[in-house]
Motif scaffolding. Sequence first.
Motif, mmCIF file in Angstrom:
data_model
loop_
_atom_site.group_PDB
_atom_site.id
_atom_site.type_symbol
_atom_site.label_atom_id
_atom_site.label_comp_id
_atom_site.label_asym_id
_atom_site.label_seq_id
_atom_site.Cartn_x
_atom_site.Cartn_y
_atom_site.Cartn_z
ATOM 1 N N ALA A 11 0.492 -1.417 -0.540
ATOM 2 C CA ALA A 11 -0.146 -0.416 0.075
ATOM 3 C C ALA A 11 1.012 0.904 0.187
ATOM 4 N N LEU A 12 0.355 1.950 -1.136
ATOM 5 C CA LEU A 12 1.471 3.539 -1.032
ATOM 6 C C LEU A 12 0.546 4.654 -1.490
ATOM 7 N N PHE A 13 0.125 5.013 0.321
ATOM 8 C CA PHE A 13 -0.114 6.243 0.092
ATOM 9 C C PHE A 13 0.280 7.709 0.216
ATOM 10 N N ASP A 14 -0.053 8.662 -0.419
ATOM 11 C CA ASP A 14 0.508 9.614 -0.857
ATOM 12 C C ASP A 14 -0.021 10.871 0.805
ATOM 13 N N GLU A 15 1.545 11.027 1.280
ATOM 14 C CA GLU A 15 0.977 12.346 2.350
ATOM 15 C C GLU A 15 1.378 13.727 1.583
ATOM 16 N N ARG A 16 1.577 14.141 0.395
ATOM 17 C CA ARG A 16 2.251 15.038 -0.368
ATOM 18 C C ARG A 16 1.397 16.213 -0.785
ATOM 19 N N GLY A 17 -0.058 15.246 -1.086
ATOM 20 C CA GLY A 17 -0.845 16.701 -2.080
ATOM 21 C C GLY A 17 -1.581 17.303 -1.138
ATOM 22 N N ALA A 18 -2.794 17.294 -1.741
ATOM 23 C CA ALA A 18 -4.167 18.374 -1.088
ATOM 24 C C ALA A 18 -4.615 17.486 -0.243
ATOM 25 N N HIS A 19 -4.344 16.052 -1.016
ATOM 26 C CA HIS A 19 -5.354 14.868 -0.246
ATOM 27 C C HIS A 19 -4.844 14.183 1.094
ATOM 28 N N ARG A 20 -3.756 14.426 0.835
ATOM 29 C CA ARG A 20 -2.826 13.390 1.930
ATOM 30 C C ARG A 20 -3.519 11.979 2.772
ATOM 31 N N TYR A 21 -3.883 11.699 1.891
ATOM 32 C CA TYR A 21 -4.227 9.794 1.700
ATOM 33 C C TYR A 21 -4.101 9.068 2.665
ATOM 34 N N ALA A 22 -2.612 9.493 3.137
ATOM 35 C CA ALA A 22 -1.521 8.433 3.832
ATOM 36 C C ALA A 22 -2.781 9.339 5.734
ATOM 37 N N SER A 23 -3.083 9.265 5.395
ATOM 38 C CA SER A 23 -4.024 10.491 6.740
ATOM 39 C C SER A 23 -5.504 9.629 7.047
ATOM 40 N N LEU A 24 -6.220 9.390 5.477
ATOM 41 C CA LEU A 24 -6.795 9.542 5.548
ATOM 42 C C LEU A 24 -7.652 7.613 4.867
ATOM 43 N N ALA A 25 -6.395 7.151 5.240
ATOM 44 C CA ALA A 25 -6.047 5.714 4.855
ATOM 45 C C ALA A 25 -6.233 4.443 5.895
ATOM 46 N N GLY A 26 -6.443 4.761 7.118
ATOM 47 C CA GLY A 26 -6.849 3.720 8.220
ATOM 48 C C GLY A 26 -7.986 3.185 8.024
ATOM 49 N N PRO A 27 -9.560 4.254 8.261
ATOM 50 C CA PRO A 27 -10.257 3.088 7.837
ATOM 51 C C PRO A 27 -10.077 1.875 6.778
ATOM 52 N N LEU A 28 -9.712 2.586 5.870
ATOM 53 C CA LEU A 28 -9.843 1.798 4.821
ATOM 54 C C LEU A 28 -8.578 0.118 5.262
ATOM 55 N N LEU A 29 -7.478 0.613 5.823
ATOM 56 C CA LEU A 29 -6.282 -0.341 6.632
ATOM 57 C C LEU A 29 -6.921 -1.494 7.052
#
Length: 533
Positions: A11-29
């Motif tokens: 799983a590769l989740f970017d934290e650098r962009g506007a969406h900060r996917y790494a911060s959103l990913a917890g519930p999915l993981l």
Amino acid sequence: MSESPRLRVLALFDERGAHRYASLAGPLLSRLVGLELDLDVGGRLAGQRAVLIAADQPPEQAEQVDHFLRAGGGVVALHGTLNAWAAAGWAPGEPGPETELLLRPVPGHPLTDRLDPELRVQDELFLSDPPPPDATVLLTAPWHYGERVVAFSQPVGAGRLVHMGLGHGPATWSSDLFARLVFRALRHAAGLEAAPTLGVGLLGYGAIGREHATSISDVPGFELRGVCDRLPERREQARAAFGVDVHVDSETLLSDPGVDLVVVGVPPVAHAGACLEALAAGKHVICEKPFALRVEECDQVLAAASAAERAVTVYQSRRWDPDYLAMSETIRSGRVGELFYMESFIGGYSHPCDFWHSHEPISGGTIYDWGSHYFDWVLQLFEGSVRHVSAVGHKRVWHDVTNSDQVRVDLTFDGGAQATFMQSDIAAALKPKWYVLGTRGAVLGEWREDVSPPADAPAVIKVLRPASGGGTHEERLALAPRDEHGFYRNLADHLAWDEPLAVTPQEARRTVAVMESATQSIAQGGARLEVDI
């Protein structure tokens, strides 16, 4: 169960962009970890079968992932990832505003089999050009009098890429639907396709046999291939209605290599033995409720299923009743606070039927009739273990049958919460179907007066809560249509995709444990038994 290996996913989740996917990913993981996935977040590609990416900028391992994909790996790209990483030579483009989207699965693909025809999600829709010409569209959504593509699958080199254009905000990442779609997409991308259609045989074609046969015929992934019943008229009914092979004895049905799954529909006293025979023949098993009459029998079936590596479930079909679902959702939402008391009732004043249902040595007794459904509901609603069971039975009017005329069972849970079940054939006045108290409100299930018998229709569900100015605020809940094939759709998804069973055999065993303890209490004059169920 599916015999496919556990899927290793990077799983590769970017934290650098506007969406900060790494911060959103917890519930999915957290949801994916409970499935047949081995997840490595931000690790290395070595040894992985698939990659899950969400990025606003090119992934740090973009070159390696591109090589992995073209060499035969699987990649699932979420939301706008393909705007930043042009692996498919295609980009989603600019998104529209966040709104409720009505997703429409495209039929005819294993990934979309058995999904509801319309799925609701709060997200944004990418207003892109059509997908690449070699893509297979999986999901669409209506937009301004047209259809836009939300998800597609595409071969890239020797590998497979799935674009899943969802994942804008927390509402999506916290969604069970999103986790389900991503899980299927990862398996599809990795080449682990759904299991082929399974042949089903019915062992017994009694009153509910046609219901089973209809669901089997209507749910993708199953095919009715045989019916066994000792009565010739029932065999002919099945042959005429469904055009299947019929059998006089179970041996010929169980020896049919085209039958992969057996529905055990014989009387309850024979449930355990029939389940063991089917498992010994290498079949998956659906057992009619109750699972068995004794916990010891349940444990024998569970051990045999584990040894045979076959799935077992119990037909607790009333988990899909609209009134129960409305009540359950209300309780789980916390709207009425902590659940601490429940009364439940079924019955009326009428002569019991003269079939095996009313003969205790065959049926298990009155407790095992509707109690199989009611205790299943109760055990789903209350947290913690059952600590005490007491029960009383009456035999006062109907002496031509061996079942009790009325039974009442009282349960006490950890922390002191209480639940009562009553079934009566001598009740000239009806109690509510459900009377539920929480610390901040109540739920009432009232029988409909325009239906006879009342059990043939869902109850009217009312939520009552204290009003701010005094008195009580009452709300009548709207009930969704019943999903007539919900049990079978879930089982097909379990066997095809390793998705969780809605009704586990351990849950059904627990229901039997309550009913067996209640039967023992009646035999001991209503004794209050200490248990750990």
